[in-house]
Design an enzyme around this catalytic site. Structure first.
Site, PDB file in Angstrom:
ATOM      1  N   CYS A   1     -27.129  28.623  10.084  1.00 13.12           N
ATOM      2  CA  CYS A   1     -25.781  28.048  10.215  1.00 13.12           C
ATOM      3  C   CYS A   1     -25.040  28.477  11.474  1.00 13.12           C
ATOM      4  O   CYS A   1     -24.054  27.856  11.856  1.00 13.12           O
ATOM      5  CB  CYS A   1     -24.939  28.401   8.998  1.00 13.12           C
TER       6      CYS A   1
ATOM      7  N   ASN B   1     -21.068  21.834   3.573  1.00 15.13           N
ATOM      8  CA  ASN B   1     -21.653  22.791   4.523  1.00 15.13           C
ATOM      9  C   ASN B   1     -22.744  22.069   5.319  1.00 15.13           C
ATOM     10  O   ASN B   1     -23.790  21.738   4.770  1.00 15.13           O
ATOM     11  CB  ASN B   1     -22.236  23.983   3.749  1.00 15.13           C
TER      12      ASN B   1
ATOM     13  N   HIS C   1     -17.050  28.681  10.088  1.00 12.87           N
ATOM     14  CA  HIS C   1     -18.163  28.026   9.392  1.00 12.87           C
ATOM     15  C   HIS C   1     -17.667  27.607   8.011  1.00 12.87           C
ATOM     16  O   HIS C   1     -16.990  28.372   7.320  1.00 12.87           O
ATOM     17  CB  HIS C   1     -19.332  29.003   9.260  1.00 12.87           C
TER      18      HIS C   1
HETATM   19  N1  ACO Z   1     -22.781  22.664 -11.232  1.00 13.60           N
HETATM   20  C1  ACO Z   1     -22.513  23.264 -12.393  1.00 13.60           C
HETATM   21  N2  ACO Z   1     -22.868  24.535 -12.651  1.00 13.60           N
HETATM   22  C2  ACO Z   1     -23.502  25.219 -11.684  1.00 13.60           C
HETATM   23  C3  ACO Z   1     -23.810  24.655 -10.457  1.00 13.60           C
HETATM   24  C4  ACO Z   1     -23.433  23.313 -10.235  1.00 13.60           C
HETATM   25  N3  ACO Z   1     -23.695  22.678  -9.085  1.00 13.60           N
HETATM   26  N4  ACO Z   1     -24.460  25.564  -9.695  1.00 13.60           N
HETATM   27  C5  ACO Z   1     -24.541  26.672 -10.432  1.00 13.60           C
HETATM   28  N5  ACO Z   1     -23.972  26.471 -11.640  1.00 13.60           N
HETATM   29  C6  ACO Z   1     -23.845  27.403 -12.741  1.00 13.60           C
HETATM   30  C7  ACO Z   1     -24.936  28.425 -12.712  1.00 13.60           C
HETATM   31  O1  ACO Z   1     -26.077  27.972 -13.425  1.00 13.60           O
HETATM   32  C8  ACO Z   1     -24.269  29.598 -13.371  1.00 13.60           C
HETATM   33  O2  ACO Z   1     -24.258  29.397 -14.751  1.00 13.60           O
HETATM   34  P1  ACO Z   1     -24.467  30.658 -15.757  1.00 13.60           P
HETATM   35  O3  ACO Z   1     -23.311  31.545 -15.517  1.00 13.60           O
HETATM   36  O4  ACO Z   1     -24.487  30.017 -17.105  1.00 13.60           O
HETATM   37  O5  ACO Z   1     -25.778  31.277 -15.356  1.00 13.60           O
HETATM   38  C9  ACO Z   1     -22.877  29.478 -12.847  1.00 13.60           C
HETATM   39  O6  ACO Z   1     -22.628  28.115 -12.564  1.00 13.60           O
HETATM   40  C10 ACO Z   1     -22.741  30.195 -11.534  1.00 13.60           C
HETATM   41  O7  ACO Z   1     -21.507  30.699 -11.543  1.00 13.60           O
HETATM   42  P2  ACO Z   1     -21.125  31.646 -10.370  1.00 13.60           P
HETATM   43  O8  ACO Z   1     -22.314  32.282  -9.743  1.00 13.60           O
HETATM   44  O9  ACO Z   1     -20.039  32.519 -10.846  1.00 13.60           O
HETATM   45  O10 ACO Z   1     -20.591  30.611  -9.323  1.00 13.60           O
HETATM   46  P3  ACO Z   1     -19.815  30.976  -8.065  1.00 13.60           P
HETATM   47  O11 ACO Z   1     -18.363  30.822  -8.343  1.00 13.60           O
HETATM   48  O12 ACO Z   1     -20.296  32.242  -7.458  1.00 13.60           O
HETATM   49  O13 ACO Z   1     -20.234  29.817  -7.078  1.00 13.60           O
HETATM   50  C11 ACO Z   1     -21.681  29.339  -5.225  1.00 13.60           C
HETATM   51  C12 ACO Z   1     -21.611  29.661  -6.717  1.00 13.60           C
HETATM   52  C13 ACO Z   1     -20.918  28.061  -4.968  1.00 13.60           C
HETATM   53  C14 ACO Z   1     -23.129  29.166  -4.792  1.00 13.60           C
HETATM   54  C15 ACO Z   1     -21.031  30.518  -4.452  1.00 13.60           C
HETATM   55  O14 ACO Z   1     -21.620  31.724  -4.829  1.00 13.60           O
HETATM   56  C16 ACO Z   1     -21.161  30.349  -2.968  1.00 13.60           C
HETATM   57  O15 ACO Z   1     -20.529  29.494  -2.380  1.00 13.60           O
HETATM   58  N6  ACO Z   1     -21.958  31.197  -2.310  1.00 13.60           N
HETATM   59  C17 ACO Z   1     -22.177  31.066  -0.891  1.00 13.60           C
HETATM   60  C18 ACO Z   1     -23.183  30.026  -0.727  1.00 13.60           C
HETATM   61  C19 ACO Z   1     -23.210  29.527   0.659  1.00 13.60           C
HETATM   62  O16 ACO Z   1     -22.350  28.839   1.113  1.00 13.60           O
HETATM   63  N7  ACO Z   1     -24.267  29.854   1.326  1.00 13.60           N
HETATM   64  C20 ACO Z   1     -24.525  29.354   2.595  1.00 13.60           C
HETATM   65  C21 ACO Z   1     -23.935  30.290   3.621  1.00 13.60           C
HETATM   66  S1  ACO Z   1     -25.002  30.448   4.904  1.00 13.60           S
HETATM   67  C22 ACO Z   1     -25.360  28.938   5.298  1.00 13.60           C
HETATM   68  O17 ACO Z   1     -24.489  28.160   5.504  1.00 13.60           O
HETATM   69  C23 ACO Z   1     -26.847  28.554   5.324  1.00 13.60           C
END
Ligand code: ACO
Length: 376
Positions: free
Chosen positions: A111, A279, A249
């Site tokens: 990224c 993203n 970003h």
């Molecule tokens: N829809 C519905 N539920 C979902 C989804 C979805 N698309 N994706 C995950 N879930 C569920 C999971 O299964 C999990 O359920 P569980 O608790 O029953 O196991 C739960 O939602 C996950 O909840 P959290 O982990 O608390 O979700 P969080 O609020 O942390 O959000 C996310 C997850 C969006 C991935 C967040 O952690 C995030 O944005 N991380 C950074 C990711 C990113 O942007 N990376 C790229 C940066 S570097 C680059 O750009 C390459």
């Protein structure tokens, strides 16, 4: 002293829009979940390869700077999605632009690829190794997305933008950057099976495996971008209050809000595109920069901070002083070929082909491009 001024800018967004509702037709997800956890409402899906997006964005950036393709000495292609391992994608853009005098190189730091490319090109302009450089941030992630994995499929989109750098004796362009990499955590964001089907005969369209620890990436992204921003602001002898605009970003709205809080940057100075584009990896910062200029948020002499984070886990923050000009010298008439399908149709096509694509069958990387080639 010679600086590398940003004298041209242009973007090229694929027209097909994939909404959260579209995603919930084939994933167990919802608009409410995606908006509340990420801020994202929609993203774009490309009907053409990244090189084609980069060529149109490049033409627009060149026109904006008042340069011809022949004037370019360097093309830097920042991306982690490319269709062939060799030759590099920059040379593909070079030939499509007709930039016969340019050198071409790819930069892949995920990224942060556009920002690392900006560092490399600015340094080359400043030493006099090259005069005119085109720096591209482009990503066409959709063919390499694991569309069955809701943890990642809702987060990403396709897009492209580019800037032109030229030597200047005024103190403008990139004033400083902080670069870094949390390499010990490189395994928490990993895409296996992509990198071009020609090199991986067994790895087929969309047949990728994403290792993605969203929670850990979230924490490291906030820490990395906030620290890098504080360091580069101090190194340039500035304060957080003196930053006019932050173009970060756009991985997640909550990450951006947290970085702003930790770095002491008010949200009203932060430019956001995450809602409409998601993203776009290497394309997020340059696309947001172009949108910010077009929205009048970049003024002559503005100090612009650009924090980035990506796979590696690479991190950075770049501090730019804008020059006198915030309007293009000219416009380009370059356009993409028309897209005849909806984003959902394009995605469903990739999903249907997952595991069935035979690279040796027709020599075309993406069968859907056959229609585009035939139309041109
Ligand atoms: N829809 C519905 N539920 C979902 C989804 C979805 N698309 N994706 C995950 N879930 C569920 C999971 O299964 C999990 O359920 P569980 O608790 O029953 O196991 C739960 O939602 C996950 O909840 P959290 O982990 O608390 O979700 P969080 O609020 O942390 O959000 C996310 C997850 C969006 C991935 C967040 O952690 C995030 O944005 N991380 C950074 C990711 C990113 O942007 N990376 C790229 C940066 S570097 C680059 O750009 C390459």
């Amino acid at each position: 002293m010679t600086y590398a001024a940003i004298t041209g800018w242009g973007k090229c967004m694929p027209p097909a829009v994939l909404s959260n509702e579209d995603l919930s037709t084939f994933l167990d997800t919802s608009d409410e979940w995606i908006v509340s956890r990420t801020g994202m409402k929609q993203r774009r899906i490309s009907h053409v390869p990244g090189i084609d997006l980069a060529t149109v964005a490049g033409r627009r950036a060149l026109a904006c700077a008042g340069l011809a393709a022949e004037d370019l000495d360097l093309i830097v292609h920042g991306s982690c999605t490319f269709d062939e391992q060799v030759p590099n994608s920059a040379s593909g853009v070079q030939v499509k632009l007709g930039a016969v005098n340019a050198a071409s190189m790819d930069v892949n730091t995920a990224c942060t690829s556009f920002l690392y490319g900006l560092s490399a090109a600015s340094a080359m302009v400043r030493t006099g190794a090259v005069r005119n450089a085109l720096v591209i941030g482009v990503e066409v992630i959709s063919p390499y997305m694991d569309w069955s994995n809701r943890n990642v499929a809702v987060l990403f989109g396709d897009g492209c933008a580019a800037v032109v750098l030229q030597p200047s004796e005024k103190e403008e362009g990139l004033l400083g950057e902080q670069l870094g990499c949390y390499a010990d955590a490189r395994q928490i964001l990993r895409v296996r099976g992509a990198g071009g089907v020609y090199t991986n005969r067994g790895a087929q369209l969309g047949n990728t495996l994403w290792d993605f620890d969203g929670g850990e990436i979230f924490k490291k992204a906030v820490k990395g971008m906030a620290l890098a921003s504080q360091k580069v602001i101090a190194r340039c002898g500035l304060t957080a209050e003196s930053i006019d605009l932050v173009v970060p970003h756009q991985a997640n709205l909550r990450i951006i809000e947290s970085v702003a809080k930790h770095a002491g940057l008010p949200m009203d100075k932060v430019f956001l595109t995450v809602q409409q584009y998601g993203n776009m990896s290497a394309a997020t910062v340059p696309v947001a920069l172009v949108d910010a200029i077009e929205a009048g948020r970049v003024r002559p002499g503005s100090t612009v901070l650009m924090p980035g984070f990506g796979g590696g886990l690479t991190l950075c923050s770049h501090l730019v002083r804008w020059g006198d000009r915030v309007t293009p010298l000219a416009a380009s008439d370059a356009e993409l070929p028309p897209c005849t399908r909806t984003a959902l149709e394009l995605v469903n096509d990739i999903r249907a082909r997952k595991g069935t694509y035979d690279a040796s069958a027709d020599g075309l990387l993406w069968p859907r491009f056959a229609e585009v080639d035939a139309a041109q």
